[in-house]
Design a protein around this motif. Structure first.
Motif, short mmCIF file in Angstrom:
data_model
loop_
_atom_site.label_atom_id
_atom_site.label_comp_id
_atom_site.label_asym_id
_atom_site.label_seq_id
_atom_site.Cartn_x
_atom_site.Cartn_y
_atom_site.Cartn_z
N LEU A 259 0.84 -1.20 0.00
CA LEU A 259 0.00 0.00 0.00
C LEU A 259 0.87 1.25 0.00
O LEU A 259 1.89 1.30 0.71
CB LEU A 259 -0.91 0.00 1.24
CG LEU A 259 -2.13 0.92 1.24
CD1 LEU A 259 -3.07 0.58 0.11
CD2 LEU A 259 -2.85 0.82 2.58
N SER A 260 0.50 2.25 -0.82
CA SER A 260 1.24 3.51 -0.88
C SER A 260 0.31 4.63 -1.32
O SER A 260 -0.62 4.40 -2.14
CB SER A 260 2.43 3.40 -1.85
OG SER A 260 3.15 4.60 -1.91
N TRP A 261 0.52 5.86 -0.80
CA TRP A 261 -0.33 7.02 -1.11
C TRP A 261 0.60 8.13 -1.59
O TRP A 261 1.51 8.54 -0.88
CB TRP A 261 -1.09 7.46 0.14
CG TRP A 261 -2.32 8.29 -0.16
CD1 TRP A 261 -2.53 9.11 -1.21
CD2 TRP A 261 -3.50 8.37 0.64
NE1 TRP A 261 -3.76 9.70 -1.17
CE2 TRP A 261 -4.39 9.25 -0.01
CE3 TRP A 261 -3.91 7.78 1.82
CZ2 TRP A 261 -5.64 9.58 0.49
CZ3 TRP A 261 -5.16 8.10 2.32
CH2 TRP A 261 -6.03 8.98 1.66
N SER A 262 0.35 8.62 -2.81
CA SER A 262 1.24 9.61 -3.43
C SER A 262 0.82 11.02 -3.06
O SER A 262 -0.27 11.27 -2.54
CB SER A 262 1.25 9.44 -4.94
OG SER A 262 0.02 9.90 -5.49
N ALA A 523 -0.99 3.92 5.13
CA ALA A 523 -0.40 5.02 4.38
C ALA A 523 -1.11 6.30 4.77
O ALA A 523 -2.32 6.29 5.09
CB ALA A 523 -0.50 4.79 2.87
N LEU A 524 -0.38 7.41 4.72
CA LEU A 524 -0.91 8.71 5.12
C LEU A 524 -1.20 9.56 3.89
O LEU A 524 -0.43 9.55 2.92
CB LEU A 524 0.11 9.43 6.01
CG LEU A 524 -0.26 10.82 6.52
CD1 LEU A 524 -1.45 10.75 7.47
CD2 LEU A 524 0.95 11.46 7.23
N SER A 525 -2.31 10.27 3.95
CA SER A 525 -2.70 11.14 2.84
C SER A 525 -1.74 12.32 2.75
O SER A 525 -1.07 12.67 3.72
CB SER A 525 -4.12 11.66 3.06
OG SER A 525 -4.17 12.52 4.19
N PRO A 526 -1.62 12.95 1.60
CA PRO A 526 -0.70 14.10 1.46
C PRO A 526 -1.06 15.27 2.35
O PRO A 526 -0.18 16.06 2.72
CB PRO A 526 -0.79 14.47 -0.02
CG PRO A 526 -1.99 13.78 -0.53
CD PRO A 526 -2.25 12.59 0.32
N ALA A 527 -2.33 15.41 2.71
CA ALA A 527 -2.71 16.50 3.61
C ALA A 527 -2.41 16.17 5.07
O ALA A 527 -2.40 17.07 5.91
CB ALA A 527 -4.21 16.81 3.45
N GLY A 528 -2.16 14.92 5.38
CA GLY A 528 -1.81 14.53 6.74
C GLY A 528 -2.97 14.40 7.68
O GLY A 528 -2.78 14.52 8.90
N ASP A 529 -4.18 14.13 7.18
CA ASP A 529 -5.34 14.02 8.06
C ASP A 529 -6.01 12.66 8.00
O ASP A 529 -6.68 12.25 8.94
CB ASP A 529 -6.36 15.11 7.73
CG ASP A 529 -6.75 15.10 6.26
OD1 ASP A 529 -6.11 14.34 5.49
OD2 ASP A 529 -7.68 15.83 5.88
N VAL A 530 -5.85 11.91 6.90
CA VAL A 530 -6.54 10.63 6.70
C VAL A 530 -5.48 9.54 6.57
O VAL A 530 -4.44 9.74 5.93
CB VAL A 530 -7.44 10.66 5.46
CG1 VAL A 530 -8.13 9.31 5.25
CG2 VAL A 530 -8.50 11.76 5.61
N VAL A 531 -5.78 8.40 7.16
CA VAL A 531 -4.91 7.24 7.10
C VAL A 531 -5.70 6.09 6.49
O VAL A 531 -6.84 5.83 6.89
CB VAL A 531 -4.40 6.84 8.50
CG1 VAL A 531 -3.60 5.55 8.43
CG2 VAL A 531 -3.55 7.96 9.10
N VAL A 532 -5.10 5.43 5.48
CA VAL A 532 -5.72 4.27 4.88
C VAL A 532 -5.02 3.03 5.41
O VAL A 532 -3.79 3.00 5.54
CB VAL A 532 -5.66 4.32 3.34
CG1 VAL A 532 -4.23 4.43 2.85
CG2 VAL A 532 -6.37 3.11 2.72
N THR A 533 -5.80 2.01 5.72
CA THR A 533 -5.26 0.76 6.26
C THR A 533 -5.75 -0.41 5.41
O THR A 533 -6.88 -0.41 4.91
CB THR A 533 -5.69 0.55 7.72
OG1 THR A 533 -7.12 0.56 7.81
CG2 THR A 533 -5.12 1.63 8.62
#
Length: 578
Positions: A259-262, A523-533
């Motif tokens: 998993l990765s968030w750009s 992974a952490l969203s680019p805005a730093g508020d949401v985390v995906v698991t």
């Protein structure tokens, strides 16, 4: 004839000649009655007086009738007469003898007559060694060493009677004990510590019970409170995910990174042998490509600008994909085992192999391998570049954390690097690694099941700053970009997401049973508020952990889930990536 004067009687000597006892004399003595001895005569003659007898005394016999009152002889002895005659006992005399009353001279005295003798109970012998506890010694001593003066008379009397039975009669002591309701053979007062209460006041024991509580939950299966959260008063996080994506075929493997968030707000996820891109702004899903036949995707990671995606395969090859065109640019081979982790810094793509080696690939040149790092004896499953590119952290299945110097130097074939710091404090595989964004020298690492410990290191001095024991294996770590907090995801048995404050390392919030299976990827969203698991239950869940202030212009924040995607929550259905 001359008469010689007689010798006075007091000067007369006794005759030494004994008169023989003949049978006739013995018979005469037996038949003769013993008379009373004559009274002593005084030298001066006196007139005879009549004897007066006391008739009230039963032990003195009355003289016979007609006896001369002027007789000088004393009556016979009552003891000797009792031998020949029986003395009558009156009823009054019998009552006096039974009641213990003796009348003598008009004075009565009552004897303390008891019906039985008091036998004190034998004291048990206490056989003990020198190490006998003080409680046993206190039990053998009936005296109270804490209270020396007692106000109750009954207690003092009972104590004296117990210590010295002669001071009080047993009957009085028994009546006193019955009236006061105090047992004779027990201590009236005793000082002992009360037993501990049933409720657990120890925080350590309560925490251990809390950790073991999920072990008894029914698994697998969704409990009514499977997404229950534990938060303090100052921190609240949502207990339900904002969005759930169905990800069928996600491999349940602790060592992989799928998993990765750009920074362009796109999520890459690997499902078996295929890779998908989910764009958060539009909610569209784009299939990127598939691995060669007989292989699978073992790791994915976006470049710093979000334009390229590195894909590691189970065969040891590393693929480079263009996100905009969805085309594969090149395949970089050379590894002999699966690529469990990837990490980017500018044009360098670092890969961790199952044989314990780490390669630096320069994607700009045909000969992509520019350096090899050898410092692990087991599979490398964790790899993270620091944001400035000066340091690289790696963790392996050999329970080792290495911090490498990021300066590559001259691009020479066969260049080798050595670790700057090597830490062997973990006792399980180290997959979770995270660099702190607001204090670059801090590195957080988490161990697997046998370790379940979070360590925070100072990469400048190599010192371990903090250690936190977790309830289960740590699968990933994320530092909050806008708060001094650290997020951790966990596997069996809690399957939870925890939020810790820094530097106190206190638990701020926890989402229990965030997935039906262990939470493996995050992974952490680019805005730093949401985390995906992502987890082995084949679901991707998006959690809003932190709140970021909106821009003054009121425009939509770039890099966050759009408003249209928020409406499609778990209550409105689940989207599928395929």
């Amino acid at each position: 004839m001359y008469n010689q004067p007689k010798t006075p009687s007091r000067h007369r000597s006794r005759s030494e000649v004994k008169t023989p006892l003949t049978p006739s004399l013995i018979n005469a003595l037996n038949n003769a009655s013993i008379s009373a001895s004559p009274p002593k005569r005084s030298r001066m003659p006196s007139k005879s007086k009549s004897s007066v007898f006391d008739t009230s005394n039963p032990f003195i016999a009355v003289p016979p009738t007609g006896a001369s009152s002027s007789s000088r002889s004393r009556p016979s002895s009552p003891v000797k007469r009792a031998a020949s005659s029986t003395i009558p006992v009156s009823d009054s005399l019998q009552r006096q003898a039974g009641g213990g009353v003796i009348r003598k001279g008009g004075i009565e005295s009552r004897l303390d007559v008891v019906t039985h003798d008091y036998v004190p109970p034998p004291k048990p012998e206490l056989k003990r060694s020198k190490s006998t506890p003080a409680a046993n010694r206190a039990a053998s001593d009936h005296r109270d060493r804490f209270i020396t003066n007692r106000d109750t008379d009954a207690e003092a009397t009972l104590d004296q009677a117990a210590l010295n039975p002669k001071l009080a009669s047993p009957g009085h002591t028994a009546r006193l004990a019955a009236a006061t309701g105090v047992p004779l053979n027990r201590r009236i007062l005793g000082y002992h510590e009360p037993p501990p209460s049933a409720s657990s006041s120890d925080t350590t024991l309560a925490q251990q019970r809390e950790f073991a509580k999920p072990l008894y939950a029914s698994r697998p299966g969704s409990l009514p409170n499977s997404t229950g959260a534990s938060t303090n008063k100052s921190r609240k996080i949502p207990t339900q995910p904002e969005r759930v994506l169905d990800a069928p075929g996600m491999v349940d493997d602790f060592y992989l990174n799928l998993l990765s968030w750009s920074c362009q707000n796109a999520v890459a996820v690997a499902l078996e042998n295929a890779t998908y891109i989910w764009k958060a702004d539009t909610g569209t899903v784009v299939p990127l490509g598939e691995a060669p036949e007989g292989s699978y995707v073992s790791s994915v990671d976006f470049s710093n600008d979000g334009a390229f995606l590195g894909v590691g395969l189970g065969t040891g090859e590393v693929e480079l994909w263009d996100i905009e065109t969805s085309q594969k640019l090149r395949t970089m081979g050379g590894h002999q085992a699966q690529i469990a982790t990837l990490s980017w810094h500018q044009h360098i793509l670092s890969s961790g192999c199952g044989d314990g080696s780490i390669w630096h690939h320069d994607v700009r040149v045909p000969r992509h391998k520019v350096m090899e790092l050898l410092g692990h004896s087991g599979e490398v499953c964790g790899l993270r570049w620091r944001a400035d590119g000066e340091l690289l952290a790696s963790g392996g299945n050999d329970n080792v954390v290495n911090i490498w110097d990021g300066r590559i130097g001259d691009v020479v074939e066969g260049s080798r690097g050595s670790a700057k710091w090597t830490k062997r404090n973990h006792t399980a595989a180290v997959k979770a690694l995270a660099w702190c964004p607001w204090q670059p020298s801090l590195l957080a690492s988490g161990g697997g099941t046998n370790d379940a410990t979070i360590n925070v290191w100072n990469s400048t001095t190599g010192a371990r700053l903090h250690t936190l024991k977790a309830p289960s294996q740590i699968t990933s770590l994320i530092w909050a970009p806008h708060r001094k907090e650290l997020l951790s995801t966990h596997g069996y048995p809690t399957n939870s997401i925890m939020l810790h404050a820094y530097p106190s390392m206190e638990r701020v919030a926890e989402i229990r049973d965030a997935h039906d299976s262990r939470v493996l990827f995050s992974a952490l969203s680019p805005a730093g508020d949401v985390v995906v698991t992502g987890a082995g239950d084949e679901n991707l869940k998006f959690w809003r952990i932190w709140d970021v202030e909106k821009e003054s212009t009121g425009k939509k924040r770039k890099g966050t889930i759009g408003e249209e995607s928020r409406t499609n929550s778990t209550s409105s259905g689940i989207l599928s990536l395929r």
